[in-house]
Design a protein around this motif. Sequence first.
Motif, PDB file in Angstrom:
ATOM      1  N   THR A 276       0.839  -1.190   0.000  1.00 36.54           N
ATOM      2  CA  THR A 276       0.000   0.000   0.000  1.00 36.54           C
ATOM      3  C   THR A 276       0.878   1.246   0.000  1.00 36.54           C
ATOM      4  O   THR A 276       2.103   1.148   0.100  1.00 36.54           O
ATOM      5  CB  THR A 276      -0.928   0.011   1.243  1.00 36.54           C
ATOM      6  OG1 THR A 276      -1.849   1.091   1.142  1.00 36.54           O
ATOM      7  CG2 THR A 276      -0.121   0.150   2.526  1.00 36.54           C
ATOM      8  N   SER A 277       0.265   2.403  -0.122  1.00 35.59           N
ATOM      9  CA  SER A 277       1.010   3.660  -0.122  1.00 35.59           C
ATOM     10  C   SER A 277       1.146   4.202   1.295  1.00 35.59           C
ATOM     11  O   SER A 277       0.366   3.820   2.191  1.00 35.59           O
ATOM     12  CB  SER A 277       0.282   4.691  -0.983  1.00 35.59           C
ATOM     13  OG  SER A 277      -0.944   5.072  -0.367  1.00 35.59           O
ATOM     14  N   SER A 280      -2.220   5.787   2.401  1.00 37.06           N
ATOM     15  CA  SER A 280      -3.258   4.811   2.733  1.00 37.06           C
ATOM     16  C   SER A 280      -2.956   4.111   4.057  1.00 37.06           C
ATOM     17  O   SER A 280      -3.865   3.849   4.860  1.00 37.06           O
ATOM     18  CB  SER A 280      -3.392   3.777   1.622  1.00 37.06           C
ATOM     19  OG  SER A 280      -3.843   4.375   0.424  1.00 37.06           O
ATOM     20  N   HIS A 281      -1.692   3.811   4.283  1.00 35.20           N
ATOM     21  CA  HIS A 281      -1.317   3.152   5.531  1.00 35.20           C
ATOM     22  C   HIS A 281      -1.575   4.079   6.719  1.00 35.20           C
ATOM     23  O   HIS A 281      -2.104   3.632   7.758  1.00 35.20           O
ATOM     24  CB  HIS A 281       0.154   2.750   5.490  1.00 35.20           C
ATOM     25  CG  HIS A 281       0.549   1.842   6.632  1.00 35.20           C
ATOM     26  ND1 HIS A 281       0.300   0.498   6.620  1.00 35.20           N
ATOM     27  CD2 HIS A 281       1.161   2.118   7.816  1.00 35.20           C
ATOM     28  CE1 HIS A 281       0.749  -0.040   7.751  1.00 35.20           C
ATOM     29  NE2 HIS A 281       1.263   0.921   8.489  1.00 35.20           N
ATOM     30  N   GLY A 284      -5.199   4.202   7.418  1.00 40.49           N
ATOM     31  CA  GLY A 284      -5.641   2.977   8.057  1.00 40.49           C
ATOM     32  C   GLY A 284      -5.324   2.947   9.543  1.00 40.49           C
ATOM     33  O   GLY A 284      -6.132   2.493  10.357  1.00 40.49           O
ATOM     34  N   LYS A 319     -15.604   8.143   6.609  1.00 37.09           N
ATOM     35  CA  LYS A 319     -14.436   7.280   6.434  1.00 37.09           C
ATOM     36  C   LYS A 319     -14.620   5.925   7.120  1.00 37.09           C
ATOM     37  O   LYS A 319     -14.221   4.873   6.583  1.00 37.09           O
ATOM     38  CB  LYS A 319     -13.180   7.978   6.970  1.00 37.09           C
ATOM     39  CG  LYS A 319     -12.693   9.114   6.093  1.00 37.09           C
ATOM     40  CD  LYS A 319     -12.290   8.585   4.717  1.00 37.09           C
ATOM     41  CE  LYS A 319     -11.744   9.656   3.800  1.00 37.09           C
ATOM     42  NZ  LYS A 319     -11.376   9.110   2.477  1.00 37.09           N
ATOM     43  N   ARG A 323     -14.636   2.013   5.476  1.00 40.55           N
ATOM     44  CA  ARG A 323     -13.710   0.957   5.881  1.00 40.55           C
ATOM     45  C   ARG A 323     -14.421  -0.206   6.572  1.00 40.55           C
ATOM     46  O   ARG A 323     -14.082  -1.380   6.340  1.00 40.55           O
ATOM     47  CB  ARG A 323     -12.642   1.525   6.825  1.00 40.55           C
ATOM     48  CG  ARG A 323     -11.554   0.507   7.193  1.00 40.55           C
ATOM     49  CD  ARG A 323     -10.470   1.176   8.017  1.00 40.55           C
ATOM     50  NE  ARG A 323      -9.405   0.280   8.396  1.00 40.55           N
ATOM     51  CZ  ARG A 323      -8.311   0.026   7.687  1.00 40.55           C
ATOM     52  NH1 ARG A 323      -8.164   0.629   6.522  1.00 40.55           N
ATOM     53  NH2 ARG A 323      -7.382  -0.789   8.127  1.00 40.55           N
TER      54      ARG A 323
END
Length: 357
Positions: A276-277, A280-281, A284, A319, A323
């Motif tokens: 992942t980027s 994004s991490h 998360g 968000k 998720r």
Amino acid sequence: MNAISFPAPAPVATRHGAMPPIAVLVLPGFSLLSLAAILDPLAYVQDSEQALSCRTFGLSRRRVCARAGQEFFCDGDSPGLLDAVKAGRAPKLLILCGGPEVAQHHALAALPLIRRAARTGTRLVGVGGANTLLAEAGLLDGGSGAIHWKSARAFGECHPKISLTSGLFTNSGRSGTCAGELAALDMILDLIRREASPSAAQSVCDHFLVGHPRTADCPQPGARGEKLRHLPEVLQVVIGRMIDNMEDPLTSVELLEDIPMSARQLERLFRRHLGTSPISHYLGIRLDAAHQLVTQTDLDLHEVALATGFGSRAYLSRKLKQRYGATPCELRRRLAETAPQPVPAASGFGRTGDTSL
């Protein structure tokens, strides 16, 4: 739902109703693994080590439902234990055995016993979510606590006076903590080693096929350091900065401060090792923290949004929905619907319904 009574120390008959040295308060939603890890080793040694004999007590009644759905019959109940404490027959050690979380109404029901026992000099140890009860009673303020890594963020937000450790358990002072689950076995083995002898602890290890019992400061397998230790050092540093800066998220430049690497190089490193980027991490990490605060605390949702860098309740809700498939309000409503209900006073459960000591 099946009622069970897995191997546990038998009730100890003592003159004048004396209390055994160890009492275990079993809370609704408790972990079967933790309770067995506490009771089985003590049952194994109690014939030769009277200082480690114990009894179990349910909250308000003797029949307690585990998180997995099974019911456990205790030797007594918390009102009977509280009466014994008031009468000067307090146990030397009171272990509070819970599951990942303890419902608020159950915490309120247990606090009078916890506070009274603490005033009499009884040492208290929380296991799993039961550590929250010790914190609510103010018994951990200024000290350290071993909290399960999945609950550590929420616990820290609610109890900032307690220094959290990533270890399995703590055993200093008048109050101890245990992260729960299988860490309860390591805690009990340590107790047997200190209160009985190293040879008694080794005998328990041999019987239960335990090769290498873990020490108090052994890191939890899922804790931050353990999760990151197989990654390149630069990723460990960057992810550590992400975790430490959730309220005000850092930019890529700030994440790479003092690190001789470009943002593009960091992106490639993240994709190679984590798939992942960095952005994004980072998102998360913040969403997981927000989910923990929503489901494990009563914090206002605006406070949750600020604590995890989302700024507004609406943005956080959007968000989390993306998720987890549910808004914060929906998550809390689901938890309320599945939470263990308040337990009534003892009536008709157990072997005889007798709660005397």
